[in-house]
Design a protein around this motif. Structure first.
Motif, short mmCIF file in Angstrom:
data_model
loop_
_atom_site.label_atom_id
_atom_site.label_comp_id
_atom_site.label_asym_id
_atom_site.label_seq_id
_atom_site.Cartn_x
_atom_site.Cartn_y
_atom_site.Cartn_z
N PHE A 48 0.85 -1.18 0.00
CA PHE A 48 0.00 0.00 0.00
C PHE A 48 0.89 1.23 0.00
CE2 PHE A 48 -3.17 -2.87 1.76
CZ PHE A 48 -4.37 -2.36 1.27
N GLN A 49 0.40 2.32 -0.59
CA GLN A 49 1.07 3.60 -0.47
C GLN A 49 0.04 4.68 -0.17
OE1 GLN A 49 3.44 3.90 -4.20
NE2 GLN A 49 5.22 3.70 -2.87
N VAL A 50 0.42 5.60 0.71
CA VAL A 50 -0.39 6.78 1.00
C VAL A 50 0.50 7.99 0.79
CG1 VAL A 50 -1.72 8.05 2.71
CG2 VAL A 50 -1.82 5.54 2.67
N LEU A 51 0.09 8.89 -0.09
CA LEU A 51 0.82 10.12 -0.32
C LEU A 51 0.08 11.26 0.36
CD1 LEU A 51 1.47 8.22 -2.89
CD2 LEU A 51 2.23 10.34 -3.97
N LEU A 52 0.80 12.12 1.05
CA LEU A 52 0.27 13.38 1.53
C LEU A 52 0.94 14.48 0.72
CD1 LEU A 52 -1.32 15.18 3.50
CD2 LEU A 52 0.70 15.16 4.99
N VAL A 53 0.16 15.15 -0.12
CA VAL A 53 0.67 16.23 -0.96
C VAL A 53 0.41 17.54 -0.22
CG1 VAL A 53 0.64 17.31 -3.24
CG2 VAL A 53 0.13 14.86 -3.01
N GLU A 54 1.48 18.15 0.30
CA GLU A 54 1.34 19.36 1.10
C GLU A 54 1.45 20.63 0.27
OE1 GLU A 54 3.11 18.48 5.40
OE2 GLU A 54 4.63 18.27 3.82
N HIS A 133 -5.46 18.70 7.56
CA HIS A 133 -4.19 18.82 6.87
C HIS A 133 -3.03 19.02 7.85
CE1 HIS A 133 -1.32 21.41 4.34
NE2 HIS A 133 -1.04 20.15 4.14
N ASP A 134 -3.17 19.95 8.79
CA ASP A 134 -2.07 20.22 9.72
C ASP A 134 -1.77 19.01 10.59
OD1 ASP A 134 -1.86 22.75 8.72
OD2 ASP A 134 -2.99 23.71 10.33
N ARG A 135 -2.82 18.32 11.05
CA ARG A 135 -2.61 17.13 11.87
C ARG A 135 -1.92 16.04 11.08
NH1 ARG A 135 -3.38 14.20 16.18
NH2 ARG A 135 -4.42 12.18 16.19
N LEU A 136 -2.35 15.83 9.83
CA LEU A 136 -1.71 14.81 8.99
C LEU A 136 -0.25 15.17 8.73
CD1 LEU A 136 -4.33 13.74 6.30
CD2 LEU A 136 -3.05 12.24 7.82
N SER A 137 0.03 16.42 8.47
CA SER A 137 1.41 16.84 8.24
C SER A 137 2.28 16.53 9.46
CB SER A 137 1.47 18.33 7.92
OG SER A 137 0.86 18.61 6.68
N SER A 138 1.75 16.81 10.64
CA SER A 138 2.50 16.56 11.87
C SER A 138 2.73 15.06 12.07
CB SER A 138 1.73 17.14 13.05
OG SER A 138 2.38 16.85 14.26
N LEU A 139 1.70 14.25 11.82
CA LEU A 139 1.84 12.80 11.97
C LEU A 139 2.86 12.23 10.98
CD1 LEU A 139 -1.92 11.83 12.44
CD2 LEU A 139 -0.12 11.61 14.17
N CYS A 140 2.81 12.71 9.74
CA CYS A 140 3.76 12.22 8.73
C CYS A 140 5.18 12.64 9.06
CB CYS A 140 3.36 12.74 7.35
SG CYS A 140 1.83 12.04 6.71
N ALA A 141 5.35 13.86 9.57
CA ALA A 141 6.69 14.32 9.96
C ALA A 141 7.21 13.46 11.11
CB ALA A 141 6.64 15.79 10.36
N ASP A 142 6.34 13.12 12.06
CA ASP A 142 6.75 12.25 13.17
C ASP A 142 7.14 10.86 12.66
OD1 ASP A 142 6.28 14.29 14.94
OD2 ASP A 142 4.37 13.49 15.68
N LEU A 143 6.36 10.33 11.71
CA LEU A 143 6.66 9.01 11.13
C LEU A 143 8.02 9.03 10.45
CD1 LEU A 143 5.54 6.15 10.46
CD2 LEU A 143 4.63 7.13 8.35
N HIS A 144 8.27 10.08 9.67
CA HIS A 144 9.55 10.22 8.97
C HIS A 144 10.70 10.26 9.98
CE1 HIS A 144 12.11 12.53 5.84
NE2 HIS A 144 12.13 11.24 5.57
N LEU A 164 -2.85 6.13 13.02
CA LEU A 164 -3.41 7.46 13.19
C LEU A 164 -3.57 8.18 11.85
CD1 LEU A 164 -1.50 8.61 16.40
CD2 LEU A 164 -3.94 8.10 16.21
N ILE A 165 -2.58 8.01 10.98
CA ILE A 165 -2.67 8.62 9.64
C ILE A 165 -3.86 8.05 8.89
CG2 ILE A 165 -1.52 8.71 7.39
CD1 ILE A 165 1.16 8.88 9.09
N ALA A 166 -4.04 6.73 8.97
CA ALA A 166 -5.17 6.11 8.28
C ALA A 166 -6.49 6.60 8.82
CB ALA A 166 -5.08 4.59 8.40
N ILE A 167 -6.57 6.77 10.15
CA ILE A 167 -7.80 7.28 10.76
C ILE A 167 -8.10 8.68 10.25
CG2 ILE A 167 -8.80 8.08 12.94
CD1 ILE A 167 -7.32 5.66 14.25
N GLU A 168 -7.08 9.55 10.19
CA GLU A 168 -7.30 10.92 9.73
C GLU A 168 -7.74 10.96 8.27
OE1 GLU A 168 -7.54 13.65 11.26
OE2 GLU A 168 -6.88 12.99 13.24
N VAL A 169 -7.12 10.12 7.44
CA VAL A 169 -7.53 10.08 6.03
C VAL A 169 -8.97 9.57 5.93
CG1 VAL A 169 -7.11 8.97 3.80
CG2 VAL A 169 -5.19 9.82 5.15
N GLY A 170 -9.31 8.56 6.73
CA GLY A 170 -10.67 8.05 6.73
C GLY A 170 -11.68 9.10 7.16
#
Length: 293
Positions: A48-54, A133-144, A164-170
């Motif tokens: 699976f891939q999930v992209l967050l385009v900021e 968007h801001d919450r997803l950005s923060s979660l992705c930055a933490d994951l990275h 958590l990222i999946a929940i936010e996207v959902g």
């Protein structure tokens, strides 16, 4: 596998059918900038891939269609889906999160089926983002950061962050579901098993009896079950997988149509042409010509 549709682990890397418990995150720019911001059509067998385009945007190849996107948005890519990207050069960034199906399965059990819903969402892969968007950005930055530093317990932390990222996207997709654009039905184990069987056998087996027997069911019972779970018959799912592969071959390869017909198990090209026209209301030749315009 289609000769013109490469199979990768991560883009540019050889496939890894043994990948297990695989999680990876990188910025969009990290890989795309090395390829002139063009990720050519390809697929991943078990990721699976999930992209967050900021920032920025571009166009996505999604099977045989082109879909424009712009930030902020999330893009979900399920295993075995033909996809590619042309990003707006130098201005597009965000994150690409890749994880193997076993990770998705475990996370689904532990997070209210959050990631289990991703495959259903991926039928319409681009999700415009609003408040999250801001919450997803923060979660992705933490994951990275967890992946880069690799401190004690980082793999467990990565799983938790992916959930958590999946929940936010959902949550972001919920409004789309209310408008009827997507159905967030729970995953069905029989349908999943059927789809795996179809993926392995569709080139040589079209009859529902084969799949019903493999699942220890009668053909009628399988059809009824799939119809209740998905709204379409098992036969429809089989035909759609054959059609998807036919479209890939017509768009991503220059192979003669008669070769495609035989590769997909049709007795002759005219049989293939009748099948294709019945499903799309156009001939294989017209479909290929339309995509090349």
């Amino acid at each position: 596998m289609s000769a013109g549709l490469p199979l990768f682990h991560l883009y540019g890397d050889p496939p890894d059918d043994q990948a297990f418990d695989f999680m990876h995150v990188e910025t969009i720019a990290a890989r795309s900038s090395l390829h002139d911001w063009l990720i050519r059509a390809h697929r991943h067998r078990n990721l699976f891939q999930v992209l967050l385009v900021e920032r920025g945007g571009g166009e996505m190849i999604f099977e045989a269609s082109i879909k424009p996107f712009s930030a902020p948005c999330a893009i979900i890519v399920a295993p075995n889906v033909a996809h590619g990207f042309r990003f707006h050069a130098s201005i597009t960034d965000g994150y690409v999160m890749s994880f193997s199906e076993d990770v998705a399965s475990v996370l689904g059990e532990r997070s209210g089926e959050a990631i289990g819903k991703l495959k259903a969402l991926a039928a319409e892969p681009i999700i415009s983002l609003k408040t999250a968007h801001d919450r997803l950005s923060s979660l992705c930055a933490d994951l990275h950061q967890e992946m880069l530093i690799a401190r004690d317990g980082y793999r467990l932390a990565m799983r938790a962050l992916l959930a958590l990222i999946a929940i936010e996207v959902g949550r972001q997709s919920a409004s789309r579901a209310r408008t009827g654009a997507v159905t967030l039905a729970p995953a069905d184990s029989t349908v999943d098993a059927l789809q795996r069987l179809v993926e392995d056998n569709f080139r040589k087996e079209r009859q529902i009896g084969f799949y019903a027997s493999a699942l220890a069911m009668t053909a009628d019972r399988l059809n009824d079950h799939v119809k209740r779970a998905t709204g379409v018959t098992a036969g429809h799912l089989i035909r759609q997988r054959v059609l998807t592969e036919a479209k890939r071959e017509l768009v991503f390869t220059g192979r003669p149509i008669h070769e495609i017909a035989y590769e997909l198990g049709f007795a002759d090209p005219s049989h293939f042409a009748r099948f294709f026209r019945k499903q799309t209301a156009m001939s294989p030749q017209d479909f290929r010509a339309q995509q090349l315009r």
